[in-house]
Design a protein around this motif. Structure first.
Motif, PDB file in Angstrom:
ATOM      1  N   ASP A 135      42.906  47.919  35.564  1.00  0.00           N
ATOM      2  CA  ASP A 135      43.890  48.171  34.698  1.00  0.00           C
ATOM      3  C   ASP A 135      44.719  47.016  34.304  1.00  0.00           C
ATOM      4  O   ASP A 135      45.239  46.362  34.876  1.00  0.00           O
ATOM      5  CB  ASP A 135      45.118  49.251  35.819  1.00  0.00           C
ATOM      6  CG  ASP A 135      45.935  49.866  35.057  1.00  0.00           C
ATOM      7  OD1 ASP A 135      46.173  49.723  33.697  1.00  0.00           O
ATOM      8  OD2 ASP A 135      46.903  50.457  35.659  1.00  0.00           O
ATOM      9  N   PRO A 136      44.653  46.779  32.944  1.00  0.00           N
ATOM     10  CA  PRO A 136      45.484  45.832  32.411  1.00  0.00           C
ATOM     11  C   PRO A 136      47.126  45.813  32.619  1.00  0.00           C
ATOM     12  O   PRO A 136      47.816  44.787  32.485  1.00  0.00           O
ATOM     13  CB  PRO A 136      45.178  46.056  30.663  1.00  0.00           C
ATOM     14  CG  PRO A 136      44.922  47.464  30.629  1.00  0.00           C
ATOM     15  CD  PRO A 136      44.344  47.882  32.029  1.00  0.00           C
ATOM     16  N   GLY A 137      47.684  47.101  33.023  1.00  0.00           N
ATOM     17  CA  GLY A 137      49.087  47.213  33.177  1.00  0.00           C
ATOM     18  C   GLY A 137      49.355  46.461  34.631  1.00  0.00           C
ATOM     19  O   GLY A 137      50.604  46.307  34.943  1.00  0.00           O
ATOM     20  N   THR A 138      48.365  46.371  35.598  1.00  0.00           N
ATOM     21  CA  THR A 138      48.767  45.990  36.834  1.00  0.00           C
ATOM     22  C   THR A 138      48.525  44.345  36.872  1.00  0.00           C
ATOM     23  O   THR A 138      47.663  44.015  36.507  1.00  0.00           O
ATOM     24  CB  THR A 138      47.682  46.626  37.793  1.00  0.00           C
ATOM     25  OG1 THR A 138      47.566  48.132  38.012  1.00  0.00           O
ATOM     26  CG2 THR A 138      47.890  46.196  39.224  1.00  0.00           C
ATOM     27  N   VAL A 139      49.486  43.716  37.258  1.00  0.00           N
ATOM     28  CA  VAL A 139      49.763  42.303  37.441  1.00  0.00           C
ATOM     29  C   VAL A 139      49.597  41.575  38.761  1.00  0.00           C
ATOM     30  O   VAL A 139      48.625  40.889  39.038  1.00  0.00           O
ATOM     31  CB  VAL A 139      50.927  41.861  36.746  1.00  0.00           C
ATOM     32  CG1 VAL A 139      51.104  40.193  36.630  1.00  0.00           C
ATOM     33  CG2 VAL A 139      51.245  42.303  35.313  1.00  0.00           C
TER      34      VAL A 139
ATOM     35  N   GLN B  25      42.718  42.562  40.459  1.00  0.00           N
ATOM     36  CA  GLN B  25      42.086  42.369  39.509  1.00  0.00           C
ATOM     37  C   GLN B  25      40.941  41.068  39.785  1.00  0.00           C
ATOM     38  O   GLN B  25      39.901  41.017  39.135  1.00  0.00           O
ATOM     39  CB  GLN B  25      42.737  42.111  38.184  1.00  0.00           C
ATOM     40  CG  GLN B  25      43.806  40.764  38.524  1.00  0.00           C
ATOM     41  CD  GLN B  25      44.319  40.332  37.239  1.00  0.00           C
ATOM     42  OE1 GLN B  25      44.177  40.792  35.966  1.00  0.00           O
ATOM     43  NE2 GLN B  25      45.342  39.548  37.452  1.00  0.00           N
TER      44      GLN B  25
END
Length: 351
Positions: free
Chosen positions: A208-212, A235
């Motif tokens: 998920d690109p929104g998960t940092v 990630q």
């Protein structure tokens, strides 16, 4: 003769490839907190970016995590503090069932009634089991029996005694062995050790690109509250290609060696054949000389055509226009002089 040479060339190629495979590699050991899949897929995992470091630690970089991870226990009634492949960032004191020298190695713990209970000490042994990526901590606070916290308090108090000065007696079975520093109670007749809390973390790939930031969730524990299970989403837990290790031969290098050997076999074998069988000399010894000569002629023709096409855009064409305009200019001047002389003669004739 040619067949024998070809066989020798292919034997040389196979021997070189086998030598590159059998040559002992002087590679460095795998870095901590990394793992390669055991399924044979070649998947590589690197969780080092997820390690939390103290801000003043020399190993930390400016993008590193500087805070421990927290997981809520919800119905379990306790919250957990965890680090990945490293001890927790916040220093701990008075950990139940552990000596003071072991407090700095705690990687996961929880608090209950003001006491700190370790559920595992530091470990960088990241491993794969099938398609699962796991990290396990062991050597936590004592556990077992009913799992009551009062039992843990008793074990903590027992562990604080000097193992050389305390000897317990059992009225029925006689004297028991000393209490070890790590909190182990070993009976003289039975030899059973006290169980200790452990932690198992299963990592899942999070694209998920929104998960940092990596998140850790509490899954559950066994009835004795000795084994704790967590799930982490990161990630960095996604499979990637293993980077090239210093001192090892990578796939690109092996492919380059094979191509180089194939080219050498082609040219040397062709030259040998043309010289010995066709009795060729000079450039005609090259294999497929007519093909290479035709390609060279084609390239030369393309260069000439390109230069001729580009010559039209050079400013040198103005010189030709000046040459063409030169004679016409002189003729007009002579005609003007002739007309002026005729006019002058006409005026003199009229006078």
């Amino acid at each position: 003769m040619m067949r024998g040479f070809t066989t020798f060339a292919f034997a040389l190629l196979a021997a070189s490839v086998r030598a590159s495979d059998d040559e002992p590699s002087h590679t460095t050991p795998a870095p901590a907190c990394t793992a390669t899949s055991t399924t044979g897929s070649g998947a590589y995992f690197d969780l080092r970016p997820d390690i939390a470091w103290p801000e003043d630690d020399e190993k930390a970089h400016r993008y590193a995590q500087h805070k421990d991870y927290h997981a809520r226990g919800y119905d379990y009634g306790k919250n957990f503090t965890i680090n990945i492949c490293n001890s927790v960032v916040d220093p701990l004191t008075d950990v139940v069932g552990l000596e003071e020298s072991q407090w700095q190695n705690v990687s996961a713990y929880y608090m209950s009634h003001g006491d700190i209970y370790s559920i595992g000490s530091e470990s960088k042994g990241l491993r794969t089991r099938g398609r699962k990526l796991l990290l396990q901590y062991t050597g936590g606070s004592p556990c077992g029996g009913s799992g009551d916290e009062d039992d843990d308090d008793a074990r903590r108090n027992v562990a604080r005694f000097d193992s050389d000065s305390v000897l317990y007696h059992d009225g029925q079975h006689g004297p028991m062995e000393h209490i070890h520093e790590a909190g182990k109670v070993e009976a003289k007749s039975g030899g059973d050790n006290v169980r200790r809390k452990s932690t198992t973390i299963s990592f899942l790939c999070d694209r998920d690109p929104g998960t940092v930031q990596t998140t850790i969730s509490f899954v559950g524990t066994d009835p004795d509250e000795c084994a704790y299970f967590f799930e982490a989403r990161s990630q960095h837990a996604c499979a990637s290609a293993e980077p090239h290790k210093p001192g090892s031969v990578g796939p690109g290098s092996v492919f380059g060696v094979v191509v180089l050997i194939a080219v050498l076999v082609y040219f040397l074998g062709g030259i040998f054949f043309n010289r010995t069988v066709n009795h060729a000399r000079g450039w005609r010894q090259l294999p497929n000389y007519s093909l290479w000569a035709g390609i060279w002629s084609f390239l030369c023709d393309m260069v000439v055509i390109t230069m001729a096409s580009c010559a039209r855009f050079f400013p040198g064409r103005r010189g030709y226009s000046s040459l063409r305009s030169g004679p016409s200019t002189r003729d007009s001047e002579q005609e003007a002089q002739r007309n002026a002389l005729i006019d002058q003669l006409d005026e003199e004739w009229d006078d």
